[in-house]
Design a protein around this motif. Structure first.
Motif, PDB file in Angstrom:
ATOM      1  N   SER A   1      20.789 -15.127  19.160  1.00  0.00           N
ATOM      2  CA  SER A   1      21.976 -15.979  19.120  1.00  0.00           C
ATOM      3  C   SER A   1      21.696 -17.360  19.686  1.00  0.00           C
ATOM      4  O   SER A   1      22.550 -18.241  19.642  1.00  0.00           O
ATOM      5  CB  SER A   1      23.126 -15.332  19.903  1.00  0.00           C
ATOM      6  OG  SER A   1      22.772 -15.178  21.266  1.00  0.00           O
TER       7      SER A   1
ATOM      8  N   LEU B   1      25.096  -5.692   7.954  1.00  0.00           N
ATOM      9  CA  LEU B   1      25.513  -5.220   9.268  1.00  0.00           C
ATOM     10  C   LEU B   1      24.802  -6.049  10.328  1.00  0.00           C
ATOM     11  O   LEU B   1      23.661  -6.494  10.130  1.00  0.00           O
ATOM     12  CB  LEU B   1      25.149  -3.747   9.479  1.00  0.00           C
ATOM     13  CG  LEU B   1      25.955  -2.664   8.752  1.00  0.00           C
ATOM     14  CD1 LEU B   1      25.650  -2.659   7.256  1.00  0.00           C
ATOM     15  CD2 LEU B   1      25.654  -1.302   9.346  1.00  0.00           C
ATOM     16  N   VAL B   2      25.480  -6.277  11.448  1.00  0.00           N
ATOM     17  CA  VAL B   2      24.850  -6.879  12.618  1.00  0.00           C
ATOM     18  C   VAL B   2      24.948  -5.877  13.756  1.00  0.00           C
ATOM     19  O   VAL B   2      26.046  -5.463  14.131  1.00  0.00           O
ATOM     20  CB  VAL B   2      25.526  -8.204  13.022  1.00  0.00           C
ATOM     21  CG1 VAL B   2      24.872  -8.756  14.296  1.00  0.00           C
ATOM     22  CG2 VAL B   2      25.441  -9.227  11.893  1.00  0.00           C
TER      23      VAL B   2
ATOM     24  N   ARG C   1      28.299  -4.788  15.686  1.00  0.00           N
ATOM     25  CA  ARG C   1      29.107  -5.992  15.908  1.00  0.00           C
ATOM     26  C   ARG C   1      29.880  -6.398  14.666  1.00  0.00           C
ATOM     27  O   ARG C   1      30.987  -6.940  14.751  1.00  0.00           O
ATOM     28  CB  ARG C   1      28.213  -7.174  16.316  1.00  0.00           C
ATOM     29  CG  ARG C   1      27.667  -7.164  17.708  1.00  0.00           C
ATOM     30  CD  ARG C   1      26.847  -8.430  17.945  1.00  0.00           C
ATOM     31  NE  ARG C   1      27.633  -9.632  17.727  1.00  0.00           N
ATOM     32  CZ  ARG C   1      28.259 -10.315  18.685  1.00  0.00           C
ATOM     33  NH1 ARG C   1      28.202  -9.879  19.936  1.00  0.00           N
ATOM     34  NH2 ARG C   1      28.948 -11.396  18.411  1.00  0.00           N
ATOM     35  N   TYR C   2      29.276  -6.162  13.501  1.00  0.00           N
ATOM     36  CA  TYR C   2      29.836  -6.751  12.274  1.00  0.00           C
ATOM     37  C   TYR C   2      29.384  -5.946  11.064  1.00  0.00           C
ATOM     38  O   TYR C   2      28.262  -5.452  11.007  1.00  0.00           O
ATOM     39  CB  TYR C   2      29.335  -8.196  12.152  1.00  0.00           C
ATOM     40  CG  TYR C   2      29.612  -8.875  10.831  1.00  0.00           C
ATOM     41  CD1 TYR C   2      30.811  -9.531  10.604  1.00  0.00           C
ATOM     42  CD2 TYR C   2      28.648  -8.869   9.816  1.00  0.00           C
ATOM     43  CE1 TYR C   2      31.058 -10.164   9.382  1.00  0.00           C
ATOM     44  CE2 TYR C   2      28.889  -9.509   8.598  1.00  0.00           C
ATOM     45  CZ  TYR C   2      30.097 -10.148   8.393  1.00  0.00           C
ATOM     46  OH  TYR C   2      30.333 -10.773   7.192  1.00  0.00           O
ATOM     47  N   ARG C   3      30.289  -5.800  10.127  1.00  0.00           N
ATOM     48  CA  ARG C   3      29.959  -5.275   8.793  1.00  0.00           C
ATOM     49  C   ARG C   3      30.696  -6.136   7.793  1.00  0.00           C
ATOM     50  O   ARG C   3      31.919  -6.331   7.908  1.00  0.00           O
ATOM     51  CB  ARG C   3      30.356  -3.809   8.646  1.00  0.00           C
ATOM     52  CG  ARG C   3      29.987  -3.228   7.278  1.00  0.00           C
ATOM     53  CD  ARG C   3      30.418  -1.781   7.131  1.00  0.00           C
ATOM     54  NE  ARG C   3      30.130  -1.303   5.789  1.00  0.00           N
ATOM     55  CZ  ARG C   3      29.040  -0.625   5.440  1.00  0.00           C
ATOM     56  NH1 ARG C   3      28.142  -0.305   6.351  1.00  0.00           N
ATOM     57  NH2 ARG C   3      28.845  -0.262   4.189  1.00  0.00           N
ATOM     58  N   GLY C   4      29.969  -6.686   6.818  1.00  0.00           N
ATOM     59  CA  GLY C   4      30.605  -7.592   5.881  1.00  0.00           C
ATOM     60  C   GLY C   4      29.954  -7.555   4.515  1.00  0.00           C
ATOM     61  O   GLY C   4      29.046  -6.756   4.253  1.00  0.00           O
TER      62      GLY C   4
ATOM     63  N   PHE D   1      27.865 -14.780   9.387  1.00  0.00           N
ATOM     64  CA  PHE D   1      28.391 -13.512   9.849  1.00  0.00           C
ATOM     65  C   PHE D   1      29.392 -13.754  10.978  1.00  0.00           C
ATOM     66  O   PHE D   1      30.179 -14.686  10.897  1.00  0.00           O
ATOM     67  CB  PHE D   1      27.241 -12.596  10.272  1.00  0.00           C
ATOM     68  CG  PHE D   1      26.244 -12.337   9.172  1.00  0.00           C
ATOM     69  CD1 PHE D   1      26.663 -12.144   7.866  1.00  0.00           C
ATOM     70  CD2 PHE D   1      24.886 -12.306   9.428  1.00  0.00           C
ATOM     71  CE1 PHE D   1      25.753 -11.908   6.845  1.00  0.00           C
ATOM     72  CE2 PHE D   1      23.973 -12.075   8.421  1.00  0.00           C
ATOM     73  CZ  PHE D   1      24.401 -11.885   7.133  1.00  0.00           C
ATOM     74  N   ASP D   2      29.388 -12.936  12.020  1.00  0.00           N
ATOM     75  CA  ASP D   2      30.386 -13.079  13.077  1.00  0.00           C
ATOM     76  C   ASP D   2      30.097 -14.242  14.012  1.00  0.00           C
ATOM     77  O   ASP D   2      30.983 -14.722  14.704  1.00  0.00           O
ATOM     78  CB  ASP D   2      30.472 -11.777  13.886  1.00  0.00           C
ATOM     79  CG  ASP D   2      29.146 -11.428  14.533  1.00  0.00           C
ATOM     80  OD1 ASP D   2      28.092 -11.542  13.873  1.00  0.00           O
ATOM     81  OD2 ASP D   2      29.156 -11.008  15.704  1.00  0.00           O
ATOM     82  N   GLN D   3      28.843 -14.717  14.053  1.00  0.00           N
ATOM     83  CA  GLN D   3      28.451 -15.870  14.847  1.00  0.00           C
ATOM     84  C   GLN D   3      27.127 -16.389  14.291  1.00  0.00           C
ATOM     85  O   GLN D   3      26.474 -15.702  13.502  1.00  0.00           O
ATOM     86  CB  GLN D   3      28.286 -15.493  16.326  1.00  0.00           C
ATOM     87  CG  GLN D   3      27.132 -14.554  16.609  1.00  0.00           C
ATOM     88  CD  GLN D   3      26.938 -14.295  18.096  1.00  0.00           C
ATOM     89  OE1 GLN D   3      27.750 -14.672  18.932  1.00  0.00           O
ATOM     90  NE2 GLN D   3      25.848 -13.641  18.434  1.00  0.00           N
TER      91      GLN D   3
END
Length: 205
Positions: A54, A87-88, A103-106, A123-125
């Motif tokens: 990150s 996925l994250v 953390r994330y699925r998109g 994604f989320d960040q």
């Protein structure tokens, strides 16, 4: 979810290195397959695994880490490409150690990029993807092209296309120019290294 364990990323690089891009992408994917399996839906196929941070791009992180011993890499994230989604996953500790959480699925319809200096934001960040993981990035993007084209994708079948991908010239420049200069910086004390790695023992008196 799995608890603490001997993490795949702790293995020596020689155990997973391969001279061809498809082999390198395959090695990283298979290294993490067992860890990632719990986060996949029934019948979902794992295509590629990309290690990410990150923090800012790799070049800036390396310099900051060497010059400022308390700089935290935030190397805790896995970007997972499947035949259905992105996925994250986040590890509990730095350097991809400890239990993983989702953390994330998109949507899968996202093409990703690696960079020495920037971060990828879809994604989320924002995430920084080291160009060293270029084969895994290219594998994910090749699989996406197959998905959008209505074709079934297989890493072995994609080997020739991945081998034809151009090598990032910045990687050679960074490895030959910046890294040798950083090696001239004296090694930090052991207690500082332990602190950065999560060891909370006090420094020697």
């Amino acid at each position: 979810m799995a608890g603490d364990r001997h993490h795949p990323e702790d293995r020596p690089e020689s155990e997973t290195s391969s001279p061809d891009p498809a082999g390198r992408a395959l090695a990283v994917r298979e290294k993490w397959r067992a860890e990632v399996a719990a986060f996949l839906q029934p019948g979902e196929e794992l295509q590629s695994v990309i290690l990410a941070s990150s923090r800012p791009g790799t070049a800036l992180r390396v310099v900051a880490t060497e010059l400022w011993p308390f700089f935290a890499d935030k190397n805790k994230f896995l970007l997972i490409a499947t035949d259905r989604a992105w996925l994250v996953l986040e590890s509990r500790s730095e350097r991809w150690r400890g239990a993983l959480t989702l953390r994330y699925r998109g949507p899968r319809e996202v093409r990703i990029d690696s960079s020495w200096f920037g971060r990828f934001d879809a994604f989320d960040q924002p995430y920084a993807i080291d160009p060293a993981y270029g084969p895994s990035v290219n594998a994910a993007n090749d699989a996406l092209a197959a998905l959008l084209g209505g074709r079934r994708w297989d890493l072995a079948e994609a080997a020739d296309r991945l081998a034809a991908q151009p090598v990032d010239p910045a990687m050679t420049l960074f490895e030959r120019g910046v890294m040798p200069a950083l090696r001239l910086i004296p090694a930090r004390p052991k207690w500082v290294r332990r602190l950065r790695e999560g060891d909370d023992r006090p420094p020697p008196g």
